[in-house]
Design a protein around this motif. Structure first.
Motif, PDB file in Angstrom:
ATOM      1  N   PHE A  26       0.644  -1.655   0.145  1.00 53.70           N
ATOM      2  CA  PHE A  26      -0.187   0.079  -0.265  1.00 53.70           C
ATOM      3  C   PHE A  26       0.803   1.177  -0.113  1.00 53.70           C
ATOM      4  CE2 PHE A  26      -2.532  -3.853   2.004  1.00 53.70           C
ATOM      5  CZ  PHE A  26      -3.884  -3.668   1.583  1.00 53.70           C
ATOM      6  N   ALA A  27       1.867   1.594  -1.064  1.00 55.13           N
ATOM      7  CA  ALA A  27       3.084   2.371  -0.546  1.00 55.13           C
ATOM      8  C   ALA A  27       2.604   3.062  -1.516  1.00 55.13           C
ATOM      9  CB  ALA A  27       3.867   1.919  -1.675  1.00 55.13           C
ATOM     10  N   ARG A  28       1.505   3.415  -2.331  1.00 59.24           N
ATOM     11  CA  ARG A  28       0.848   4.882  -3.160  1.00 59.24           C
ATOM     12  C   ARG A  28       0.383   5.736  -2.163  1.00 59.24           C
ATOM     13  NH1 ARG A  28       0.616   5.322  -8.623  1.00 59.24           N
ATOM     14  NH2 ARG A  28      -1.277   6.775  -9.439  1.00 59.24           N
ATOM     15  N   PRO A  29       0.799   7.377  -2.654  1.00 60.55           N
ATOM     16  CA  PRO A  29       0.382   7.914  -1.403  1.00 60.55           C
ATOM     17  C   PRO A  29      -1.282   8.016  -1.636  1.00 60.55           C
ATOM     18  CG  PRO A  29       2.119   8.747  -2.677  1.00 60.55           C
ATOM     19  CD  PRO A  29       1.962   7.303  -3.331  1.00 60.55           C
ATOM     20  N   GLY A  30      -1.685   8.523  -2.186  1.00 57.45           N
ATOM     21  CA  GLY A  30      -3.290   8.046  -2.347  1.00 57.45           C
ATOM     22  C   GLY A  30      -4.268   7.041  -1.497  1.00 57.45           C
ATOM     23  N   ASN A  31      -3.563   6.023  -1.124  1.00 56.67           N
ATOM     24  CA  ASN A  31      -3.804   4.977  -0.316  1.00 56.67           C
ATOM     25  C   ASN A  31      -3.861   4.807   0.539  1.00 56.67           C
ATOM     26  OD1 ASN A  31      -3.830   2.396   0.514  1.00 56.67           O
ATOM     27  ND2 ASN A  31      -4.429   1.572  -1.526  1.00 56.67           N
ATOM     28  N   ARG A  32      -5.729   4.712   0.944  1.00 52.75           N
ATOM     29  CA  ARG A  32      -5.753   5.376   2.717  1.00 52.75           C
ATOM     30  C   ARG A  32      -6.006   3.929   3.204  1.00 52.75           C
ATOM     31  NH1 ARG A  32     -11.638   7.405   0.371  1.00 52.75           N
ATOM     32  NH2 ARG A  32     -10.838   5.234  -0.767  1.00 52.75           N
ATOM     33  N   PHE A  33      -5.111   2.935   3.208  1.00 57.53           N
ATOM     34  CA  PHE A  33      -5.543   1.376   4.810  1.00 57.53           C
ATOM     35  C   PHE A  33      -4.505   2.159   5.088  1.00 57.53           C
ATOM     36  CE2 PHE A  33      -2.488  -1.973   5.791  1.00 57.53           C
ATOM     37  CZ  PHE A  33      -3.343  -2.157   5.884  1.00 57.53           C
ATOM     38  N   TRP A  34      -2.935   2.766   5.431  1.00 56.15           N
ATOM     39  CA  TRP A  34      -2.387   3.573   5.947  1.00 56.15           C
ATOM     40  C   TRP A  34      -3.094   3.868   7.761  1.00 56.15           C
ATOM     41  CZ3 TRP A  34       0.867  -0.148   7.364  1.00 56.15           C
ATOM     42  CH2 TRP A  34       2.016  -1.327   6.725  1.00 56.15           C
ATOM     43  N   PRO A  35      -3.325   5.283   6.856  1.00 58.50           N
ATOM     44  CA  PRO A  35      -4.732   6.225   7.854  1.00 58.50           C
ATOM     45  C   PRO A  35      -5.333   4.943   8.354  1.00 58.50           C
ATOM     46  CG  PRO A  35      -3.785   6.912   5.724  1.00 58.50           C
ATOM     47  CD  PRO A  35      -3.321   5.964   6.003  1.00 58.50           C
ATOM     48  N   VAL A  36      -6.110   4.165   7.627  1.00 59.82           N
ATOM     49  CA  VAL A  36      -7.462   3.702   8.190  1.00 59.82           C
ATOM     50  C   VAL A  36      -6.561   2.874   9.464  1.00 59.82           C
ATOM     51  CG1 VAL A  36      -9.343   1.858   7.071  1.00 59.82           C
ATOM     52  CG2 VAL A  36      -8.622   4.032   6.241  1.00 59.82           C
ATOM     53  N   LEU A  37      -5.753   2.248   9.059  1.00 61.53           N
ATOM     54  CA  LEU A  37      -5.488   1.605   9.911  1.00 61.53           C
ATOM     55  C   LEU A  37      -5.189   2.004  11.350  1.00 61.53           C
ATOM     56  CD1 LEU A  37      -4.797  -1.600   9.516  1.00 61.53           C
ATOM     57  CD2 LEU A  37      -2.964  -1.352   9.838  1.00 61.53           C
ATOM     58  N   HIS A  38      -4.718   3.055  11.014  1.00 59.29           N
ATOM     59  CA  HIS A  38      -4.634   3.885  12.319  1.00 59.29           C
ATOM     60  C   HIS A  38      -6.003   4.639  13.167  1.00 59.29           C
ATOM     61  CE1 HIS A  38      -3.169   6.894  15.826  1.00 59.29           C
ATOM     62  NE2 HIS A  38      -3.272   7.597  14.595  1.00 59.29           N
ATOM     63  N   LEU A  39      -6.594   5.099  12.145  1.00 61.75           N
ATOM     64  CA  LEU A  39      -8.022   5.754  12.862  1.00 61.75           C
ATOM     65  C   LEU A  39      -9.715   4.643  13.037  1.00 61.75           C
ATOM     66  CD1 LEU A  39      -9.040   8.326   9.777  1.00 61.75           C
ATOM     67  CD2 LEU A  39      -8.813   8.640  12.173  1.00 61.75           C
ATOM     68  N   GLY A 139      -7.746   5.351  -3.548  1.00 57.98           N
ATOM     69  CA  GLY A 139      -8.404   6.824  -3.368  1.00 57.98           C
ATOM     70  C   GLY A 139      -9.331   6.123  -4.425  1.00 57.98           C
ATOM     71  N   LEU A 140      -9.227   5.826  -5.465  1.00 57.53           N
ATOM     72  CA  LEU A 140     -10.353   4.920  -6.748  1.00 57.53           C
ATOM     73  C   LEU A 140     -11.739   4.844  -6.292  1.00 57.53           C
ATOM     74  CD1 LEU A 140      -8.463   3.190  -8.968  1.00 57.53           C
ATOM     75  CD2 LEU A 140      -8.750   5.462  -8.970  1.00 57.53           C
ATOM     76  N   ASN A 141     -11.608   4.372  -5.279  1.00 56.03           N
ATOM     77  CA  ASN A 141     -12.855   3.767  -4.172  1.00 56.03           C
ATOM     78  C   ASN A 141     -13.956   5.470  -3.741  1.00 56.03           C
ATOM     79  OD1 ASN A 141     -14.864   2.374  -2.856  1.00 56.03           O
ATOM     80  ND2 ASN A 141     -13.381   0.976  -1.915  1.00 56.03           N
ATOM     81  N   ALA A 142     -14.014   5.602  -4.495  1.00 54.69           N
ATOM     82  CA  ALA A 142     -14.535   6.969  -3.827  1.00 54.69           C
ATOM     83  C   ALA A 142     -15.930   6.756  -3.053  1.00 54.69           C
ATOM     84  CB  ALA A 142     -15.452   7.756  -4.719  1.00 54.69           C
ATOM     85  N   HIS A 143     -16.248   5.121  -2.970  1.00 54.29           N
ATOM     86  CA  HIS A 143     -17.825   5.152  -2.235  1.00 54.29           C
ATOM     87  C   HIS A 143     -17.238   4.846  -0.779  1.00 54.29           C
ATOM     88  CE1 HIS A 143     -19.720   3.855  -6.213  1.00 54.29           C
ATOM     89  NE2 HIS A 143     -19.209   2.927  -6.117  1.00 54.29           N
ATOM     90  N   TRP A 144     -16.496   4.919  -0.234  1.00 51.94           N
ATOM     91  CA  TRP A 144     -16.123   4.729   1.782  1.00 51.94           C
ATOM     92  C   TRP A 144     -14.815   5.417   1.409  1.00 51.94           C
ATOM     93  CZ3 TRP A 144     -17.826   1.166   4.484  1.00 51.94           C
ATOM     94  CH2 TRP A 144     -18.393   0.103   4.032  1.00 51.94           C
ATOM     95  N   THR A 145     -15.353   6.670   2.495  1.00 50.16           N
ATOM     96  CA  THR A 145     -14.776   7.885   2.956  1.00 50.16           C
ATOM     97  C   THR A 145     -13.399   7.889   3.718  1.00 50.16           C
ATOM     98  OG1 THR A 145     -15.679   8.445   4.790  1.00 50.16           O
ATOM     99  CG2 THR A 145     -16.537   9.459   2.922  1.00 50.16           C
ATOM    100  N   ALA A 146     -12.448   7.445   4.462  1.00 47.40           N
ATOM    101  CA  ALA A 146     -11.550   7.109   5.503  1.00 47.40           C
ATOM    102  C   ALA A 146     -12.128   6.931   6.325  1.00 47.40           C
ATOM    103  CB  ALA A 146     -10.163   8.079   5.347  1.00 47.40           C
ATOM    104  N   GLN A 147     -13.348   7.695   6.991  1.00 46.77           N
ATOM    105  CA  GLN A 147     -14.071   7.444   8.199  1.00 46.77           C
ATOM    106  C   GLN A 147     -14.661   6.357   8.264  1.00 46.77           C
ATOM    107  OE1 GLN A 147     -13.867   9.132  11.308  1.00 46.77           O
ATOM    108  NE2 GLN A 147     -14.737   7.420  12.055  1.00 46.77           N
ATOM    109  N   THR A 148     -15.666   5.972   6.787  1.00 49.35           N
ATOM    110  CA  THR A 148     -16.596   4.787   7.345  1.00 49.35           C
ATOM    111  C   THR A 148     -15.710   3.538   6.695  1.00 49.35           C
ATOM    112  OG1 THR A 148     -17.214   5.214   4.481  1.00 49.35           O
ATOM    113  CG2 THR A 148     -18.795   6.026   6.039  1.00 49.35           C
ATOM    114  N   MET A 149     -14.460   3.704   6.426  1.00 48.96           N
ATOM    115  CA  MET A 149     -14.147   2.893   5.951  1.00 48.96           C
ATOM    116  C   MET A 149     -13.261   2.277   7.433  1.00 48.96           C
ATOM    117  SD  MET A 149     -11.343   2.716   2.613  1.00 48.96           S
ATOM    118  CE  MET A 149     -11.097   4.551   1.977  1.00 48.96           C
ATOM    119  N   ALA A 150     -12.467   3.234   7.684  1.00 49.29           N
ATOM    120  CA  ALA A 150     -12.174   2.621   9.759  1.00 49.29           C
ATOM    121  C   ALA A 150     -13.041   2.698  10.472  1.00 49.29           C
ATOM    122  CB  ALA A 150     -11.322   4.500   9.899  1.00 49.29           C
TER     123      ALA A 150
END
Length: 161
Positions: A26-39, A139-150
Motif C-alpha cells: 500500500f505504498a501509493r500516496p493516495g492509498n488510505r490503508f495506513w491512515p485507516v488502519l490507524h483510525l 483512492g479510486l474507491n470513492a464509495h467509502w471515506t476514510a472515516q467510514t472505512m475506519a
C-alpha cells in the motif's frame, strides 16, 4: 510480510507498481490503508509503508491475492484471481491467522467465487480462520471515506480482540 498465528492477515488485491518497486505494501500516496488502519485502532500511530514490519508486533500481517504487479487491479484476469485464491487459501491454512481480511469485495468475489459477498464477516472459513471482507482503501474507491472505512475496520478489530 506474514507470520504464523496472526490476529489478522490483511490481503490486498495485488501490488501496485510503486509497491512492487519499493517492496512496501500500500505504498501509493493516495492509498488510505495506513491512515485507516490507524483510525480504526489497529495501530497506535500512523505507520508509513516503510514501517510495515512493525505490524507483526501487533499480530497483523499483509499479503496479496495476486502476486503480479499492475498499474490497476482491473488489469488482472479472472484466472489470476482464481489461482490467487487457491494460493491464498493454502497460505491461510499454513499460517492459521484468527482472521483473513480481504481488502476489496470485488477481489474476494473473483478469487473465491462468492458472487454475492458483501463487506463484513463471511460464512466461509479457511482451516480455522474466519474471513472478513473490508472496503478497498484505494483512492479510486470513492464509495467509502476514510472515516467510514475506519468504522468497518474497527468492527473487525473488535471481533479479533
Amino acid at each position: 510480510m506474514v507470520a504464523g498465528g496472526l490476529r489478522v492477515l490483511f490481503c490486498g488485491i495485488n501490488p501496485g507498481l510503486l509497491t512492487a518497486a519499493s517492496g512496501f505494501h500500500f505504498a501509493r500516496p493516495g492509498n488510505r490503508f495506513w491512515p485507516v488502519l490507524h483510525l480504526s485502532g489497529f495501530t497506535p500511530r500512523l505507520l508509513q509503508p516503510s514501517e510495515q514490519r512493525e505490524l507483526l508486533s501487533y499480530g497483523l500481517g499483509i499479503t496479496n491475492v495476486v502476486a503480479r504487479a499492475t498499474a490497476r487491479a482491473d488489469e488482472l484476469t479472472p484466472e489470476e484471481y482464481v489461482e490467487g485464491g487457491r494460493i491464498l487459501e493454502a497460505k491461510v491454512e499454513r499460517l492459521a491467522p484468527q482472521w483473513l481480511a480481504v481488502v476489496g469485495v470485488t477481489a474476494y468475489r473473483a478469487a473465491f467465487g462468492e458472487r454475492t459477498a458483501k463487506i463484513g464477516p463471511q460464512d466461509r472459513t479457511i482451516g480455522g480462520s474466519r474471513v472478513w471482507v473490508l472496503p478497498n482503501p484505494s483512492g479510486l474507491n470513492a464509495h467509502w471515506t476514510a472515516q467510514t472505512m475506519a468504522e468497518e475496520y474497527a468492527r473487525l478489530r473488535e471481533a479479533a480482540s
